[in-house]
Design a protein around this motif. Structure first.
Motif, mmCIF file in Angstrom:
data_model
loop_
_atom_site.group_PDB
_atom_site.id
_atom_site.type_symbol
_atom_site.label_atom_id
_atom_site.label_comp_id
_atom_site.label_asym_id
_atom_site.label_seq_id
_atom_site.Cartn_x
_atom_site.Cartn_y
_atom_site.Cartn_z
ATOM 1 N N ALA A 209 0.831 -1.207 0.000
ATOM 2 C CA ALA A 209 0.000 0.000 0.000
ATOM 3 C C ALA A 209 0.864 1.254 0.000
ATOM 4 N N GLU A 210 1.955 1.239 0.755
ATOM 5 C CA GLU A 210 2.844 2.410 0.793
ATOM 6 C C GLU A 210 3.514 2.629 -0.549
ATOM 7 N N LEU A 211 3.922 1.552 -1.210
ATOM 8 C CA LEU A 211 4.531 1.669 -2.532
ATOM 9 C C LEU A 211 3.528 2.188 -3.558
ATOM 10 N N ALA A 212 2.298 1.688 -3.479
ATOM 11 C CA ALA A 212 1.254 2.187 -4.380
ATOM 12 C C ALA A 212 0.994 3.665 -4.115
ATOM 13 N N GLY A 213 0.975 4.034 -2.841
ATOM 14 C CA GLY A 213 0.772 5.432 -2.480
ATOM 15 C C GLY A 213 1.895 6.319 -2.965
ATOM 16 N N GLU A 214 3.120 5.807 -2.924
ATOM 17 C CA GLU A 214 4.264 6.583 -3.419
ATOM 18 C C GLU A 214 4.097 6.908 -4.903
ATOM 19 N N LYS A 215 3.678 5.921 -5.691
ATOM 20 C CA LYS A 215 3.479 6.147 -7.131
ATOM 21 C C LYS A 215 2.344 7.135 -7.378
ATOM 22 N N LEU A 216 1.262 6.989 -6.647
ATOM 23 C CA LEU A 216 0.138 7.917 -6.796
ATOM 24 C C LEU A 216 0.544 9.337 -6.393
ATOM 25 N N PHE A 217 1.287 9.434 -5.306
ATOM 26 C CA PHE A 217 1.745 10.737 -4.844
ATOM 27 C C PHE A 217 2.596 11.412 -5.913
ATOM 28 N N THR A 323 -9.684 3.597 -2.620
ATOM 29 C CA THR A 323 -8.477 2.795 -2.422
ATOM 30 C C THR A 323 -7.224 3.627 -2.639
ATOM 31 N N GLU A 324 -7.246 4.463 -3.660
ATOM 32 C CA GLU A 324 -6.086 5.321 -3.930
ATOM 33 C C GLU A 324 -5.865 6.325 -2.794
ATOM 34 N N LYS A 325 -6.936 6.870 -2.249
ATOM 35 C CA LYS A 325 -6.803 7.774 -1.105
ATOM 36 C C LYS A 325 -6.150 7.046 0.073
ATOM 37 N N HIS A 326 -6.614 5.839 0.314
ATOM 38 C CA HIS A 326 -6.052 5.041 1.412
ATOM 39 C C HIS A 326 -4.557 4.830 1.209
ATOM 40 N N ASP A 327 -4.157 4.493 -0.015
ATOM 41 C CA ASP A 327 -2.749 4.211 -0.273
ATOM 42 C C ASP A 327 -1.898 5.467 -0.143
ATOM 43 N N ILE A 328 -2.415 6.598 -0.608
ATOM 44 C CA ILE A 328 -1.669 7.857 -0.463
ATOM 45 C C ILE A 328 -1.452 8.178 1.013
ATOM 46 N N ILE A 329 -2.473 7.983 1.824
ATOM 47 C CA ILE A 329 -2.340 8.257 3.256
ATOM 48 C C ILE A 329 -1.324 7.311 3.899
ATOM 49 N N GLN A 330 -1.326 6.054 3.473
ATOM 50 C CA GLN A 330 -0.322 5.130 4.009
ATOM 51 C C GLN A 330 1.082 5.606 3.653
ATOM 52 N N PHE A 331 1.242 6.123 2.443
ATOM 53 C CA PHE A 331 2.546 6.671 2.061
ATOM 54 C C PHE A 331 2.890 7.905 2.899
ATOM 55 N N LEU A 332 1.931 8.807 3.078
ATOM 56 C CA LEU A 332 2.192 10.024 3.848
ATOM 57 C C LEU A 332 2.628 9.696 5.275
ATOM 58 N N LYS A 333 2.124 8.623 5.810
ATOM 59 C CA LYS A 333 2.517 8.237 7.167
ATOM 60 C C LYS A 333 3.967 7.774 7.236
ATOM 61 N N THR A 334 4.532 7.374 6.102
ATOM 62 C CA THR A 334 5.954 6.997 6.109
ATOM 63 C C THR A 334 6.849 8.224 6.226
ATOM 64 N N LEU A 335 6.289 9.416 6.123
ATOM 65 C CA LEU A 335 7.053 10.660 6.250
ATOM 66 C C LEU A 335 7.160 11.124 7.698
ATOM 67 N N THR A 336 6.573 10.374 8.625
ATOM 68 C CA THR A 336 6.647 10.728 10.046
ATOM 69 C C THR A 336 8.025 10.356 10.589
ATOM 70 N N ASP A 337 8.706 11.345 11.128
ATOM 71 C CA ASP A 337 10.059 11.157 11.663
ATOM 72 C C ASP A 337 9.968 11.086 13.187
ATOM 73 N N HIS A 338 9.814 9.878 13.710
ATOM 74 C CA HIS A 338 9.629 9.698 15.141
ATOM 75 C C HIS A 338 10.866 10.113 15.935
ATOM 76 N N GLU A 339 12.037 9.951 15.340
ATOM 77 C CA GLU A 339 13.259 10.381 16.022
ATOM 78 C C GLU A 339 13.250 11.894 16.239
ATOM 79 N N PHE A 340 12.812 12.633 15.251
ATOM 80 C CA PHE A 340 12.718 14.087 15.355
ATOM 81 C C PHE A 340 11.695 14.493 16.415
ATOM 82 N N LEU A 341 10.553 13.840 16.398
ATOM 83 C CA LEU A 341 9.481 14.193 17.324
ATOM 84 C C LEU A 341 9.833 13.893 18.772
#
Length: 349
Positions: A209-217, A323-341
């Motif tokens: 889903a994250e890979l699909a979201g990356e392509k859609l993004f 489905t595409e919205k879901h995948d884009i959101i899954q990709f956007l969540k990979t941009l969360t930098d927990h170390e920074f936070l």
């Protein structure tokens, strides 16, 4: 990680003591800014304000000090909370002194060394000047720079902190603002799951889903949210209906005076977007789902929309299935930098 060398001359400062004619040498400890390998070079001119441990410590103290406001309560950190990428969590628009409201959502603070301009409308073109706006705004900190300096001079601690950072205990607006910049310049967010994946770090993979979201993004969003910063730093009108609650809002036009800039806002970075809700300049959307629903079905022709990027088949909007919205959101969540936070360097205590 690239190390951006900031060890300019070891920052030796030889100055006369204020109490007598004896001389001493103050040697602030240089700090090198760590820049992720997938980032561009910084735009901030560090030669005019080299990072030092002492300057950063002073900036951190100022950032979390309510004395910068007229009531002694509202600090920079009040509207910029680390756990939420330094946004004002739970508020559509920021609250300042005495509970007063502005008309814009507090923007995240990260990767400021790479930014050309600041604020939703680009009202500030240099990071050293940006804090003047919230400090003096009536609905934010409602203070004056001379009053802030007077309070800092009367403090038993700040003269020592300024001496450690700059060589003497002279407290000036230039030094105060440079120290705040030093603290904020450290806020580099570049260790999200996606960063590690894109750098090919061992053991880091994306789900289907994250890979699909990356392509859609890349095909649907990256024209504006471009590059490793996930913003092209331009100003866009994205077809938001006017917010009648804030009739004074003009967007970028408030700065330039040009009608063609009406209701244009700076394209925000999408780094840490999972935790920086609510969204848009006025915080009108509480969730990422609501944002994507707007882009598919909520855009309006407010007279100044960026037609070339936000119009398909003769209508405003971006075509996306659920489905595409879901995948884009899954990709956007990979941009969360927990170390920074969770980085203790930025924490209030």
């Amino acid at each position: 990680m690239k190390r951006w060398s900031l060890l300019f001359g070891l920052c030796f400062i030889v100055l006369a003591c204020s109490e007598d004619t004896a001389e001493y040498t103050a040697v602030p400890t240089p700090v090198a800014l760590e820049i992720p390998d997938n980032f561009p070079a910084p735009l901030y001119d560090f030669e005019t304000n080299p990072l030092t441990e002492e300057g950063i410590a002073l900036g951190k103290s100022l950032f979390y000090d309510g004395q910068l406001s007229s009531t002694g309560v509202i600090s920079c950190g009040f509207c910029h909370e680390q756990a939420f990428s330094f946004t004002h969590h739970g508020h559509t628009v920021s609250h300042g002194v005495n509970g007063l409201e502005g008309f814009r959502n507090s923007q995240p603070l990260h990767n400021l060394a790479f930014a050309k301009e600041f604020n939703w409308d680009g009202a500030t073109i240099h990071l050293d000047l940006q804090p003047i706006i919230p400090i003096t705004a009536e609905v934010e900190m409602d203070e004056t720079i001379p009053n802030v300096l007077s309070k800092l001079k009367a403090s038993p601690e700040y003269p020592k902190l300024f001496r450690a950072a700059f060589g003497t205990d002279s407290i000036t607006s230039e030094r105060m603002l440079k120290a705040l910049s030093q603290f904020m310049l450290q806020m580099v967010s570049g260790n999200s799951k996606y960063d590690k994946y894109s750098r090919g770090e061992d053991g880091v993979t994306l789900t289907a889903a994250e890979l699909a979201g990356e392509k859609l993004f890349a095909s649907k969003c990256a024209n504006c949210h471009a590059g490793s910063l996930f913003t092209d730093q331009t100003y866009r009108n994205n077809g938001l209906p006017f917010n009648t609650r804030f009739p004074e809002e003009e967007g970028r036009m408030r700065v330039t005076g040009y009608q063609e800039d009406y209701y244009k806002f700076r394209v925000p970075s999408l780094r840490n977007v999972e935790v920086s809700f609510p969204y848009m300049h006025d915080g009108r959307f509480a969730t990422l789902e609501a944002v994507l629903n707007f882009y598919t079905d909520g855009m309006v022709d407010n007279g100044n929309v960026d037609h070339s990027l936000l119009q398909e088949d003769g209508r405003f909007g971006i075509a996306l299935t659920n489905t595409e919205k879901h995948d884009i959101i899954q990709f956007l969540k990979t941009l969360t930098d927990h170390e920074f936070l969770q980085d203790e360097r930025f924490a209030e205590f």
